[in-house]
Write a protein that holds these residues in place. Structure first.
Motif, PDB file in Angstrom:
ATOM      1  N   ARG A 231       0.826  -1.213   0.000  1.00  0.00           N
ATOM      2  CA  ARG A 231       0.000   0.000   0.000  1.00  0.00           C
ATOM      3  C   ARG A 231       0.861   1.265   0.000  1.00  0.00           C
ATOM      4  NH1 ARG A 231      -2.615  -3.269   3.710  1.00  0.00           N
ATOM      5  NH2 ARG A 231      -1.635  -2.171   5.458  1.00  0.00           N
ATOM      6  N   GLY A 232       0.312   2.306  -0.613  1.00  0.00           N
ATOM      7  CA  GLY A 232       0.970   3.605  -0.582  1.00  0.00           C
ATOM      8  C   GLY A 232       2.048   3.787  -1.617  1.00  0.00           C
ATOM      9  N   GLN A 233       2.080   2.931  -2.667  1.00  0.00           N
ATOM     10  CA  GLN A 233       3.135   3.026  -3.674  1.00  0.00           C
ATOM     11  C   GLN A 233       2.635   3.585  -5.005  1.00  0.00           C
ATOM     12  OE1 GLN A 233       5.532  -0.490  -4.095  1.00  0.00           O
ATOM     13  NE2 GLN A 233       5.561  -0.923  -1.902  1.00  0.00           N
ATOM     14  N   GLY A 234       1.440   4.152  -5.009  1.00  0.00           N
ATOM     15  CA  GLY A 234       0.922   4.718  -6.244  1.00  0.00           C
ATOM     16  C   GLY A 234      -0.288   5.572  -5.971  1.00  0.00           C
ATOM     17  N   GLY A 235      -0.802   6.205  -7.023  1.00  0.00           N
ATOM     18  CA  GLY A 235      -1.970   7.054  -6.874  1.00  0.00           C
ATOM     19  C   GLY A 235      -3.213   6.268  -6.524  1.00  0.00           C
ATOM     20  N   HIS A 236      -3.403   5.113  -7.179  1.00  0.00           N
ATOM     21  CA  HIS A 236      -4.535   4.225  -6.892  1.00  0.00           C
ATOM     22  C   HIS A 236      -4.056   3.140  -5.948  1.00  0.00           C
ATOM     23  CE1 HIS A 236      -7.726   1.241  -7.574  1.00  0.00           C
ATOM     24  NE2 HIS A 236      -8.452   2.210  -8.121  1.00  0.00           N
ATOM     25  N   TRP A 237      -4.924   2.690  -5.043  1.00  0.00           N
ATOM     26  CA  TRP A 237      -4.458   1.712  -4.045  1.00  0.00           C
ATOM     27  C   TRP A 237      -4.019   0.405  -4.687  1.00  0.00           C
ATOM     28  CZ3 TRP A 237      -6.691  -3.089  -2.931  1.00  0.00           C
ATOM     29  CH2 TRP A 237      -7.954  -3.344  -3.483  1.00  0.00           C
ATOM     30  N   LEU A 238      -4.521   0.093  -5.903  1.00  0.00           N
ATOM     31  CA  LEU A 238      -4.092  -1.129  -6.585  1.00  0.00           C
ATOM     32  C   LEU A 238      -2.742  -0.973  -7.277  1.00  0.00           C
ATOM     33  CD1 LEU A 238      -7.439  -2.380  -8.160  1.00  0.00           C
ATOM     34  CD2 LEU A 238      -6.027  -3.646  -6.537  1.00  0.00           C
ATOM     35  N   ASP A 239      -2.259   0.276  -7.426  1.00  0.00           N
ATOM     36  CA  ASP A 239      -0.974   0.484  -8.101  1.00  0.00           C
ATOM     37  C   ASP A 239       0.183  -0.152  -7.354  1.00  0.00           C
ATOM     38  OD1 ASP A 239      -2.139   1.838 -10.176  1.00  0.00           O
ATOM     39  OD2 ASP A 239      -1.800   3.836  -9.324  1.00  0.00           O
ATOM     40  N   GLY A 240       0.003  -0.420  -6.075  1.00  0.00           N
ATOM     41  CA  GLY A 240       1.057  -1.097  -5.329  1.00  0.00           C
ATOM     42  C   GLY A 240       1.372  -2.475  -5.863  1.00  0.00           C
ATOM     43  N   ALA A 241       0.421  -3.068  -6.619  1.00  0.00           N
ATOM     44  CA  ALA A 241       0.647  -4.403  -7.181  1.00  0.00           C
ATOM     45  C   ALA A 241       1.539  -4.372  -8.419  1.00  0.00           C
ATOM     46  CB  ALA A 241      -0.694  -5.040  -7.536  1.00  0.00           C
ATOM     47  N   LYS A 242       1.836  -3.176  -8.963  1.00  0.00           N
ATOM     48  CA  LYS A 242       2.618  -3.096 -10.185  1.00  0.00           C
ATOM     49  C   LYS A 242       4.067  -3.551 -10.001  1.00  0.00           C
ATOM     50  CE  LYS A 242      -0.103   0.469 -12.527  1.00  0.00           C
ATOM     51  NZ  LYS A 242      -0.116   1.826 -13.114  1.00  0.00           N
ATOM     52  N   SER A 243       4.491  -3.640  -8.750  1.00  0.00           N
ATOM     53  CA  SER A 243       5.852  -4.113  -8.519  1.00  0.00           C
ATOM     54  C   SER A 243       5.998  -5.601  -8.805  1.00  0.00           C
ATOM     55  CB  SER A 243       6.272  -3.833  -7.066  1.00  0.00           C
ATOM     56  OG  SER A 243       5.393  -4.489  -6.167  1.00  0.00           O
ATOM     57  N   THR A 244       4.891  -6.359  -8.758  1.00  0.00           N
ATOM     58  CA  THR A 244       4.950  -7.807  -8.990  1.00  0.00           C
ATOM     59  C   THR A 244       4.023  -8.286 -10.107  1.00  0.00           C
ATOM     60  OG1 THR A 244       3.362  -8.065  -7.181  1.00  0.00           O
ATOM     61  CG2 THR A 244       5.680  -8.418  -6.649  1.00  0.00           C
ATOM     62  N   HIS A 245       3.188  -7.389 -10.638  1.00  0.00           N
ATOM     63  CA  HIS A 245       2.238  -7.785 -11.674  1.00  0.00           C
ATOM     64  C   HIS A 245       2.296  -6.800 -12.834  1.00  0.00           C
ATOM     65  CE1 HIS A 245       0.375 -10.786  -9.036  1.00  0.00           C
ATOM     66  NE2 HIS A 245       0.425  -9.878  -8.078  1.00  0.00           N
ATOM     67  N   PRO A 246       2.029  -7.269 -14.067  1.00  0.00           N
ATOM     68  CA  PRO A 246       2.051  -6.363 -15.228  1.00  0.00           C
ATOM     69  C   PRO A 246       0.905  -5.361 -15.170  1.00  0.00           C
ATOM     70  CG  PRO A 246       1.251  -8.533 -15.872  1.00  0.00           C
ATOM     71  CD  PRO A 246       1.741  -8.663 -14.463  1.00  0.00           C
ATOM     72  N   ASP A 247       1.087  -4.266 -15.905  1.00  0.00           N
ATOM     73  CA  ASP A 247       0.074  -3.212 -15.898  1.00  0.00           C
ATOM     74  C   ASP A 247      -1.296  -3.715 -16.323  1.00  0.00           C
ATOM     75  OD1 ASP A 247       1.990  -1.474 -15.047  1.00  0.00           O
ATOM     76  OD2 ASP A 247       2.256  -0.457 -16.975  1.00  0.00           O
ATOM     77  N   GLU A 248      -1.329  -4.639 -17.304  1.00  0.00           N
ATOM     78  CA  GLU A 248      -2.620  -5.134 -17.803  1.00  0.00           C
ATOM     79  C   GLU A 248      -3.413  -5.839 -16.695  1.00  0.00           C
ATOM     80  OE1 GLU A 248      -4.505  -7.788 -21.468  1.00  0.00           O
ATOM     81  OE2 GLU A 248      -2.431  -8.118 -20.848  1.00  0.00           O
ATOM     82  N   ALA A 249      -2.692  -6.603 -15.845  1.00  0.00           N
ATOM     83  CA  ALA A 249      -3.362  -7.307 -14.751  1.00  0.00           C
ATOM     84  C   ALA A 249      -3.927  -6.324 -13.732  1.00  0.00           C
ATOM     85  CB  ALA A 249      -2.396  -8.269 -14.081  1.00  0.00           C
ATOM     86  N   VAL A 250      -3.161  -5.280 -13.451  1.00  0.00           N
ATOM     87  CA  VAL A 250      -3.622  -4.269 -12.492  1.00  0.00           C
ATOM     88  C   VAL A 250      -4.821  -3.511 -13.060  1.00  0.00           C
ATOM     89  CG1 VAL A 250      -2.976  -2.196 -11.203  1.00  0.00           C
ATOM     90  CG2 VAL A 250      -1.329  -4.070 -11.479  1.00  0.00           C
ATOM     91  N   GLU A 251      -4.740  -3.174 -14.358  1.00  0.00           N
ATOM     92  CA  GLU A 251      -5.869  -2.497 -14.989  1.00  0.00           C
ATOM     93  C   GLU A 251      -7.112  -3.381 -14.989  1.00  0.00           C
ATOM     94  OE1 GLU A 251      -6.187   0.656 -16.021  1.00  0.00           O
ATOM     95  OE2 GLU A 251      -4.207   0.930 -15.125  1.00  0.00           O
ATOM     96  N   GLY A 252      -6.906  -4.705 -15.168  1.00  0.00           N
ATOM     97  CA  GLY A 252      -8.027  -5.627 -15.117  1.00  0.00           C
ATOM     98  C   GLY A 252      -8.695  -5.640 -13.755  1.00  0.00           C
ATOM     99  N   ALA A 253      -7.887  -5.635 -12.690  1.00  0.00           N
ATOM    100  CA  ALA A 253      -8.447  -5.595 -11.337  1.00  0.00           C
ATOM    101  C   ALA A 253      -9.199  -4.294 -11.091  1.00  0.00           C
ATOM    102  CB  ALA A 253      -7.323  -5.765 -10.315  1.00  0.00           C
ATOM    103  N   LYS A 254      -8.653  -3.201 -11.598  1.00  0.00           N
ATOM    104  CA  LYS A 254      -9.350  -1.921 -11.457  1.00  0.00           C
ATOM    105  C   LYS A 254     -10.699  -1.956 -12.176  1.00  0.00           C
ATOM    106  CE  LYS A 254      -5.189   0.989 -11.067  1.00  0.00           C
ATOM    107  NZ  LYS A 254      -4.389   2.050 -11.720  1.00  0.00           N
ATOM    108  N   ALA A 255     -10.731  -2.614 -13.337  1.00  0.00           N
ATOM    109  CA  ALA A 255     -11.977  -2.709 -14.088  1.00  0.00           C
ATOM    110  C   ALA A 255     -13.039  -3.472 -13.302  1.00  0.00           C
ATOM    111  CB  ALA A 255     -11.729  -3.388 -15.433  1.00  0.00           C
TER     112      ALA A 255
END
Length: 482
Positions: A231-255
């Motif tokens: 937590r706290g590593q990006g503007g959106h709370w899910l952005d913290g997952a970008k350190s271990t997951h590709p952007d597409e996966a994070v965008e999918g979770a946001k969707a």
């Protein structure tokens, strides 16, 4: 930097679409044929000896019908997951269609056996529910950027086809129940489901097959777990997952969260109204004068009005009303249509409630009066349901399309569970139930409109022109503001 060349526009529908549309028309006939007589069958046949009191039998019949419908709209969660992750949409649809056919056969055979009949209902819930998110998503998979502008027309045709099957089922199956009994009335829909399965199978060499993702190290739950740990590593709370997951996966979770936040709190209030046309409105019709111009309607037969109006109104709204609003400068976007659909649904129940007040006062109303609330409810259905089906597809990335279709469909599960519990407890009776559900839908419409104002639309389509049966590993995204 040079701009990417524009993708040539293709104005023809893919040739495999008729197989999917034909399958959907026959499957919807089979489903609505059995569902539309289910409440009357439970009240007048299966529960007649077990529950002698008419009022209690009607309440239990309504509860069982909505419990069945809750199952129908719960199993999309499982069907969508299996299709997306392991089996693909084609195999999931084909196998569960066979389960579906077996369920229909049990209804026809066990008309006097509660255990056998309920087993058939359970199999139909598994089969019909499991294929629901897959069929619509598979139809959308047949398109790419060159013909993505046709997707909106596809879903309009798709929904028109659903109602084509529903219209004939609603008109004729209640007559079969009256004149030939339950075995024939439930058997004919079973035959149509078998035909639907054969039609779908016949197109197997033509479909675009989007492969399942398999065991996904970047699944929705894993992305969420990683985000919570970072937590706290990006503007959106899910952005913290970008350190271990590709952007597409994070965008999918946001969707998933975006669509769920818009739909789950509000859409169930529409389905609470809509699915009661097969229970509460049928029970109301049983107390009406059934003779219309010398023809005696069956109480469940009035449901044919809904699909008939859908087939007439969808082309009119699509070709005339929506463009008219767009030219006037106030486009009826999906985020405006869905809350408006809730309002129309609420008004339809309020009208039916006033009918019930008159009947409780001793007035005998003709069943033709039900046409008015059916017209209003159908307008609400088109604004809500056709829009939601399209919206759930376009707002999902490739690996989440089936799952987000399931999120849309599970709103119906939540609605039917609530109505089933209320009916079983016999919480509401008479006119009070109409005004209660109508009032809740109006409140939900206001809430959805407020949330929709903050929603940012992102449309996802296939970027490359797919070839039938070939695997495609990438999906693209286009974005636009609300």
């Amino acid at each position: 930097m040079a701009e990417s060349p524009a993708v040539p526009q293709n104005n023809k529908f893919p040739p495999q679409i008729p197989f999917i549309i034909g399958n959907e028309a026959c499957e919807r006939f089979s489903f609505y044929g059995m569902r539309n007589i289910l409440t009357v069958f439970l009240i007048d046949y299966l529960l007649r000896n077990a529950v002698p009191d008419t009022g209690l039998r009607e309440a239990q019949g309504k509860s069982l019908m909505h419990t069945f419908m809750a199952g129908v709209y719960f199993f999309p969660l499982i069907g969508g997951y299996l299709a997306d992750r392991f089996f693909g949409k084609y195999r999931t649809i084909l196998w569960l269609s066979i389960v579906y056919c077996i369920g229909h056969a049990l209804l026809a055979v066990f008309e006097n056996n509660a255990t056998g009949f309920y087993t058939g209902l359970a199999l139909i819930a598994v089969g019909s529910g499991g294929i629901k998110p897959c069929v619509a998503a598979m139809a959308g998979d047949q398109f790419n950027e060159s013909n993505s502008h046709l997707v909106k027309k596809l879903f309009a045709i798709f929904y028109w086809t659903i109602n084509f099957g529903s219209f004939f089922a609603s008109l004729f199956i209640p007559l079969l129940l009256k004149n030939f009994g339950p075995s024939v009335a439930f058997g004919i829909p079973g035959v149509l489901m078998f035909i639907a399965t054969v039609i779908f199978w016949a197109g197997r060499r033509h479909y675009v097959m989007v492969p399942p993702t398999g065991a996904n190290p970047h699944s929705f739950l894993k992305v969420v777990s990683s985000a919570l740990k970072n937590r706290g590593q990006g503007g959106h709370w899910l952005d913290g997952a970008k350190s271990t997951h590709p952007d597409e996966a994070v965008e999918g979770a946001k969707a998933v969260f975006r669509v769920s936040g818009l739909m789950l709190p509000f859409v169930p209030f529409f389905w609470m109204l809509f699915d009661q046309k097969a229970s509460t409105w049928v029970v109301q019709a049983r107390s009406m004068d059934l003779n219309v111009a010398g023809y005696e309607f069956q109480p469940s037969q009035m449901q044919f009005v809904n699909p008939m109006l859908v087939m007439l109104l969808i082309p009119f709204l699509t070709a005339v009303v929506y463009p008219l609003f767009q030219r006037s400068g106030w486009e009826l976007t999906p985020l405006r249509r869905m809350p408006l659909g809730l309002v129309f649904g609420a008004v339809s129940f309020i009208i039916a409630g006033f009918f019930q007040v008159a009947m409780e006062g001793g007035t005998t109303l003709n069943i033709a009066w039900q046409i008015l609330p059916y017209v209003v409810l159908t307008l609400g259905e088109i604004l809500m349901s056709t829009t939601g089906l399209e919206f759930a597809y376009t707002q999902a990335p490739r690996q989440m399309k089936g799952t987000i279709q399931s999120v849309w469909l599970v709103t119906n599960t939540l609605a039917n569970v609530a109505v089933a519990i209320a009916a079983a407890l016999n919480v509401f009776s008479g006119s009070g139930q109409f005004f209660f559900y109508g009032g809740m839908a109006l409140v939900a419409a206001v809430g959805m409109a407020l949330v929709a104002r903050r929603y940012v639309v992102r449309d996802w389509y296939q970027t490359s022109a797919p070839l039938p049966t070939e695997e495609r590993s990438a999906a693209g995204i286009t974005a636009k503001s609300a």
